[in-house]
Design a protein around this motif. Structure first.
Motif, mmCIF file in Angstrom:
data_model
loop_
_atom_site.group_PDB
_atom_site.id
_atom_site.type_symbol
_atom_site.label_atom_id
_atom_site.label_comp_id
_atom_site.label_asym_id
_atom_site.label_seq_id
_atom_site.Cartn_x
_atom_site.Cartn_y
_atom_site.Cartn_z
ATOM 1 N N UNK A 1 0.836 -1.177 0.000
ATOM 2 C CA UNK A 1 0.000 0.000 0.000
ATOM 3 C C UNK A 1 0.877 1.235 0.000
ATOM 4 N N UNK A 2 0.505 2.202 -0.800
ATOM 5 C CA UNK A 2 1.284 3.429 -0.887
ATOM 6 C C UNK A 2 0.362 4.638 -0.841
ATOM 7 N N UNK A 3 0.792 5.617 -0.083
ATOM 8 C CA UNK A 3 0.058 6.869 0.049
ATOM 9 C C UNK A 3 0.949 7.999 -0.442
ATOM 10 N N UNK A 4 0.493 8.727 -1.441
ATOM 11 C CA UNK A 4 1.227 9.898 -1.925
ATOM 12 C C UNK A 4 0.752 11.107 -1.141
ATOM 13 N N UNK A 5 1.674 12.011 -0.820
ATOM 14 C CA UNK A 5 1.259 13.173 -0.050
ATOM 15 C C UNK A 5 2.037 14.416 -0.436
ATOM 16 N N UNK A 6 1.368 15.537 -0.221
ATOM 17 C CA UNK A 6 1.968 16.852 -0.369
ATOM 18 C C UNK A 6 1.621 17.627 0.888
ATOM 19 N N UNK A 7 2.640 18.180 1.536
ATOM 20 C CA UNK A 7 2.435 18.966 2.744
ATOM 21 C C UNK A 7 2.529 20.435 2.339
ATOM 22 N N UNK A 8 1.501 21.201 2.709
ATOM 23 C CA UNK A 8 1.494 22.632 2.435
ATOM 24 C C UNK A 8 1.613 23.350 3.777
ATOM 25 N N UNK A 9 2.790 23.923 4.059
ATOM 26 C CA UNK A 9 2.969 24.587 5.348
ATOM 27 C C UNK A 9 2.105 25.843 5.454
ATOM 28 N N UNK A 10 1.729 26.182 6.670
ATOM 29 C CA UNK A 10 0.904 27.373 6.879
ATOM 30 C C UNK A 10 1.740 28.646 6.762
ATOM 31 N N UNK A 11 3.054 28.518 6.889
ATOM 32 C CA UNK A 11 3.965 29.659 6.756
ATOM 33 C C UNK A 11 4.886 29.401 5.567
ATOM 34 N N UNK A 12 5.093 30.392 4.742
ATOM 35 C CA UNK A 12 5.991 30.299 3.585
ATOM 36 C C UNK A 12 5.586 29.203 2.604
ATOM 37 N N UNK A 13 4.301 29.029 2.403
ATOM 38 C CA UNK A 13 3.814 27.931 1.553
ATOM 39 C C UNK A 13 4.254 28.059 0.092
ATOM 40 N N UNK A 14 4.635 29.233 -0.337
ATOM 41 C CA UNK A 14 5.120 29.379 -1.719
ATOM 42 C C UNK A 14 6.607 29.109 -1.841
ATOM 43 N N UNK A 15 7.286 28.977 -0.703
ATOM 44 C CA UNK A 15 8.733 28.775 -0.732
ATOM 45 C C UNK A 15 9.175 27.419 -0.197
ATOM 46 N N UNK A 16 8.307 26.732 0.516
ATOM 47 C CA UNK A 16 8.658 25.427 1.074
ATOM 48 C C UNK A 16 7.745 24.378 0.452
ATOM 49 N N UNK A 17 8.367 23.349 -0.124
ATOM 50 C CA UNK A 17 7.622 22.296 -0.822
ATOM 51 C C UNK A 17 8.020 20.936 -0.256
ATOM 52 N N UNK A 18 7.009 20.148 0.120
ATOM 53 C CA UNK A 18 7.243 18.816 0.678
ATOM 54 C C UNK A 18 6.321 17.844 -0.053
ATOM 55 N N UNK A 19 6.914 16.913 -0.771
ATOM 56 C CA UNK A 19 6.172 15.891 -1.506
ATOM 57 C C UNK A 19 6.788 14.537 -1.197
ATOM 58 N N UNK A 20 5.957 13.515 -1.174
ATOM 59 C CA UNK A 20 6.521 12.201 -0.933
ATOM 60 C C UNK A 20 5.502 11.095 -0.987
ATOM 61 N N UNK A 21 5.970 9.918 -0.602
ATOM 62 C CA UNK A 21 5.081 8.755 -0.528
ATOM 63 C C UNK A 21 5.431 7.961 0.726
ATOM 64 N N UNK A 22 4.403 7.427 1.316
ATOM 65 C CA UNK A 22 4.499 6.608 2.519
ATOM 66 C C UNK A 22 4.037 5.224 2.112
ATOM 67 N N UNK A 23 4.871 4.224 2.333
ATOM 68 C CA UNK A 23 4.549 2.885 1.849
ATOM 69 C C UNK A 23 4.580 1.865 2.973
ATOM 70 N N UNK A 24 3.580 0.996 2.974
ATOM 71 C CA UNK A 24 3.509 -0.139 3.902
ATOM 72 C C UNK A 24 3.704 -1.405 3.085
ATOM 73 N N UNK A 25 4.696 -2.207 3.489
ATOM 74 C CA UNK A 25 5.007 -3.433 2.756
ATOM 75 C C UNK A 25 4.904 -4.620 3.702
ATOM 76 N N UNK A 26 3.911 -5.501 3.489
ATOM 77 C CA UNK A 26 3.810 -6.695 4.338
ATOM 78 C C UNK A 26 5.026 -7.593 4.139
#
Length: 85
Positions: A1-26
């Motif tokens: 199972x994989x979850x893709x995510x993007x975090x949008x910070x409440x401060x400096x949201x146009x300058x800080x970018x966080x993207x990734x995936x969280x994976x669970x592997x049995x």
């Protein structure tokens, strides 16, 4: 199972970018491996690298704590099921 995510910070949201995936592997009936892969970019003169490293450290701490909390919840649920609750 994989979850893709993007975090949008409440401060400096146009300058800080966080993207990734969280994976669970049995791995077997009693074991699941968790992994997170992604990118952190802070477009901030002079301090961008320091901000990126701190964000990564915070994500590592947060994900580790989330894993411990999830495991504790699963253990309590298993104990309740074993007790017939």
């Amino acid at each position: 199972r994989q979850l893709r995510l993007t975090v949008v910070p409440s401060v400096l949201s146009r300058r800080i970018h966080i993207d990734g995936s969280y994976e669970l592997t049995p791995r077997d009936p009693d074991r699941i491996d968790r992994s997170f892969a992604g990118t952190v970019r802070a477009d901030l003169a002079l301090v961008g690298g320091r901000v990126e490293r701190e964000i990564v450290r915070d994500l590592e701490r947060s994900l580790a704590e989330a894993g411990r909390c999830t495991q504790a919840w699963l253990d309590r649920d298993a104990d309740r099921a074993a007790d017939g609750a």
